[in-house]
Design a protein around this motif. Structure first.
Motif, PDB file in Angstrom:
ATOM      1  N   ALA A  47      55.611   8.134  73.187  1.00  8.30           N
ATOM      2  CA  ALA A  47      56.846   8.880  73.478  1.00  8.30           C
ATOM      3  C   ALA A  47      56.631   9.853  74.642  1.00  8.30           C
ATOM      4  CB  ALA A  47      57.316   9.619  72.232  1.00  8.30           C
TER       5      ALA A  47
ATOM      6  N   THR B  97      59.107  10.118  68.082  1.00  7.33           N
ATOM      7  CA  THR B  97      59.813  10.026  69.365  1.00  7.33           C
ATOM      8  C   THR B  97      60.293  11.417  69.775  1.00  7.33           C
ATOM      9  OG1 THR B  97      60.562   7.811  68.782  1.00  7.33           O
ATOM     10  CG2 THR B  97      61.744   8.925  70.575  1.00  7.33           C
TER      11      THR B  97
ATOM     12  N   TYR C 253      58.632  13.467  72.983  1.00  9.31           N
ATOM     13  CA  TYR C 253      59.538  13.840  74.078  1.00  9.31           C
ATOM     14  C   TYR C 253      59.632  15.356  74.228  1.00  9.31           C
ATOM     15  CZ  TYR C 253      61.691   9.847  76.399  1.00  9.31           C
ATOM     16  OH  TYR C 253      61.916   8.768  77.223  1.00  9.31           O
TER      17      TYR C 253
ATOM     18  N   GLN D 226      66.129   5.637  70.025  1.00  9.88           N
ATOM     19  CA  GLN D 226      65.064   4.939  69.287  1.00  9.88           C
ATOM     20  C   GLN D 226      65.565   4.422  67.941  1.00  9.88           C
ATOM     21  OE1 GLN D 226      63.071   5.751  66.458  1.00  9.88           O
ATOM     22  NE2 GLN D 226      61.266   4.485  66.847  1.00  9.88           N
TER      23      GLN D 226
ATOM     24  N   ILE E  31      60.804   3.034  71.478  1.00 10.98           N
ATOM     25  CA  ILE E  31      60.911   4.345  72.138  1.00 10.98           C
ATOM     26  C   ILE E  31      61.457   4.146  73.558  1.00 10.98           C
ATOM     27  CG2 ILE E  31      59.632   6.380  72.941  1.00 10.98           C
ATOM     28  CD1 ILE E  31      57.639   5.840  70.614  1.00 10.98           C
TER      29      ILE E  31
END
Ligand code: ATP
Length: 285
Positions: A45, A235, A239, A264, A274
């Protein structure tokens, strides 16, 4: 730059007519093998978000395909050690109703040596981020090294273990929990006191608290129809940390993480579901 001390697992997924009863032998309807492990997912991610990610982990003699996949997603794999212990893996049984039963074998994920960590963190600079989850050995040793090196530590308390969190808390910059873990931790230690706290609440969004400024941000989830929410948390956190490392303010980083997770959950699978940074930017636009 992010360093991620994290698990690399082979997920063996068996679809079954029902979950096996004690003593029962059951033929699977289908089988697939994918890259998994919270650590690997978070690395993917963060790399998808466009940040440099050095994964610190270990595989056994059976794990090269997973390293190839990680590398394909843009993760730096030069510090993934080769162990004599078999790679970590999960046996995931899923029945027709979507109920599951999972066995995890940690394997090489818990066979890391201190030199694997020190050599990787030798390349770190103050202000870099270290991500960790509770699926490898050497958590405290690595947290100490990070503190000495001036790194920010983003810790996911999963799988949840109150004693493990208690030990790591003094080193943590950003503690990342889902709402079940947050409740478990509050029951174990009372009020959670860390510089930055993230609590994710599935389709109900996420909450961010900053101790120094007193800022509280409620980040709504995007209204989407999920097909598979496995890995939504990884995810989001991958991020989020990548976005913070890239200098985004928390509100913008949270929004971007929420968008990536919303994309996702609309796709089947975990790491392979992802979204890229470009897909996430297009969704936000
Ligand atoms: P997992 O263990 O499945 O990886 P988690 O329990 O760690 O997930 P969640 O709190 O379920 O994490 O989800 C993390 C974030 O993902 C949420 O804060 C939200 O932004 C996004 N998300 C999760 N489920 C949905 C959904 N159904 N619709 C939109 N966004 C979602």
């Amino acid at each position: 730059m992010i360093f991620n001390l994290g698990s690399i697992n082979a997920d063996h997924i068996y679809r079954l007519p029902h979950l096996p009863a004690p003593g029962e032998t059951l033929a699977a309807v289908s089988y697939c093998r994918t890259l998994g492990g919270k650590g690997a997912n978070q690395s993917v991610a963060a790399a998808r978000a466009g940040e440099r990610v050095c994964h610190i982990g270990a595989i056994g003699p059976d794990g090269d395909w997973m390293v190839d996949l990680l590398e394909g997603y843009g993760v730096e794999v030069g510090h993934v050690a080769r162990s004599d212990t078999p790679s970590g893996h999960a046996v995931v049984c899923v029945d027709d109703a979507g109920e599951n039963a999972i066995v995890i074998y940690p394997g090489a994920n818990r066979a890391l040596e201190v030199s694997d960590v020190t050599s990787a963190l030798g390349a770190a600079s103050p202000g870099d981020w270290l991500m960790m989850q509770n699926e490898t050995n050497l958590q405290i040793e690595t947290a100490r090294l990070a503190q000495v090196g001036g790194l920010n530590l983003a810790y996911s308390a999963a799988p949840f273990d109150a004693n493990a969190v208690r030990e790591i808390l003094p080193f943590v910059t950003l503690l990342m929990l889902n709402e079940v873990e947050a409740r478990q931790l509050e029951q174990a230690i009372g009020e959670i006191d860390v510089p930055q706290l993230l609590i994710t609440r599935g389709a109900n969004g996420a909450e961010w608290r900053d101790r120094a400024s007193g800022e509280v941000i409620l980040c709504p989830a995007f209204p989407v129809t999920p097909v598979d929410t496995t890995g939504a948390g990884d995810t989001f956190t991958g991020y989020l940390v990548a976005s913070l490392a890239q200098g985004l303010v928390p509100s913008a980083a949270l929004r971007r993480a929420s968008a990536a997770a919303a994309l996702q959950v609309q796709r089947p699978g975990t790491a392979e579901a992802i979204p890229t940074g470009a897909e996430t930017a297009a969704f936000l636009a």
